[in-house]
Motif scaffolding. Structure first.
Motif, PDB file in Angstrom:
ATOM      1  N   SER A  42      40.395  45.147  39.125  1.00 17.92           N
ATOM      2  CA  SER A  42      41.370  45.214  40.213  1.00 17.92           C
ATOM      3  C   SER A  42      42.723  44.605  39.842  1.00 17.92           C
ATOM      4  N   LEU A  43      42.796  43.927  38.710  1.00 17.34           N
ATOM      5  CA  LEU A  43      44.038  43.266  38.320  1.00 17.34           C
ATOM      6  C   LEU A  43      45.066  44.260  37.787  1.00 17.34           C
ATOM      7  N   LEU A  44      46.315  43.954  38.032  1.00 18.37           N
ATOM      8  CA  LEU A  44      47.404  44.712  37.422  1.00 18.37           C
ATOM      9  C   LEU A  44      47.514  44.303  35.955  1.00 18.37           C
ATOM     10  N   PRO A  45      48.100  45.133  35.113  1.00 21.81           N
ATOM     11  CA  PRO A  45      48.175  44.809  33.682  1.00 21.81           C
ATOM     12  C   PRO A  45      48.777  43.425  33.396  1.00 21.81           C
ATOM     13  N   GLU A  46      49.836  43.066  34.102  1.00 26.62           N
ATOM     14  CA  GLU A  46      50.456  41.759  33.861  1.00 26.62           C
ATOM     15  C   GLU A  46      49.531  40.614  34.294  1.00 26.62           C
ATOM     16  N   LEU A  51      45.785  36.267  32.855  1.00 27.78           N
ATOM     17  CA  LEU A  51      44.435  35.726  32.981  1.00 27.78           C
ATOM     18  C   LEU A  51      43.752  35.613  31.620  1.00 27.78           C
ATOM     19  N   SER A  52      44.013  36.590  30.750  1.00 26.83           N
ATOM     20  CA  SER A  52      43.353  36.569  29.444  1.00 26.83           C
ATOM     21  C   SER A  52      43.850  35.414  28.575  1.00 26.83           C
ATOM     22  N   LYS A  53      45.024  34.873  28.911  1.00 27.07           N
ATOM     23  CA  LYS A  53      45.491  33.688  28.189  1.00 27.07           C
ATOM     24  C   LYS A  53      44.650  32.468  28.547  1.00 27.07           C
ATOM     25  N   ILE A  54      44.133  32.463  29.771  1.00 27.11           N
ATOM     26  CA  ILE A  54      43.348  31.318  30.254  1.00 27.11           C
ATOM     27  C   ILE A  54      41.860  31.522  29.957  1.00 27.11           C
TER      28      ILE A  54
END
Length: 77
Positions: A42-46, A51-54
């Protein structure tokens, strides 16, 4: 003889309860994995990039934990 039958009945009840608990835990794990996948989808690309950084995406910590499959394995661990 009656005592032996009663103890065997308790052992089978305990095994049944343990098996039910294992099934429920497996179900909860599958539900949690599906929920995180749905959330990530459901997340937008940004948002996904931030989130993937965390947190690494599509990764469940408990996937790599070997869980006992029976009462004997549980007692040994």
């Amino acid at each position: 003889l009656v005592s032996l039958l009663v103890n065997q009945g308790r052992a089978s009840d305990n095994q049944r309860l343990f098996n039910n608990a294992v099934i429920r835990v497996q179900h909860l794990h599958q539900l949690a994995a599906k929920m995180i996948n749905d959330f990530e989808d459901s997340l937008l690309p940004e948002e996904r990039r931030q989130l993937s950084k965390i947190f690494p995406l599509s990764f469940c910590n408990s996937d790599y934990i070997e869980a006992p499959t029976g009462k004997d394995e549980s007692q040994m661990s």
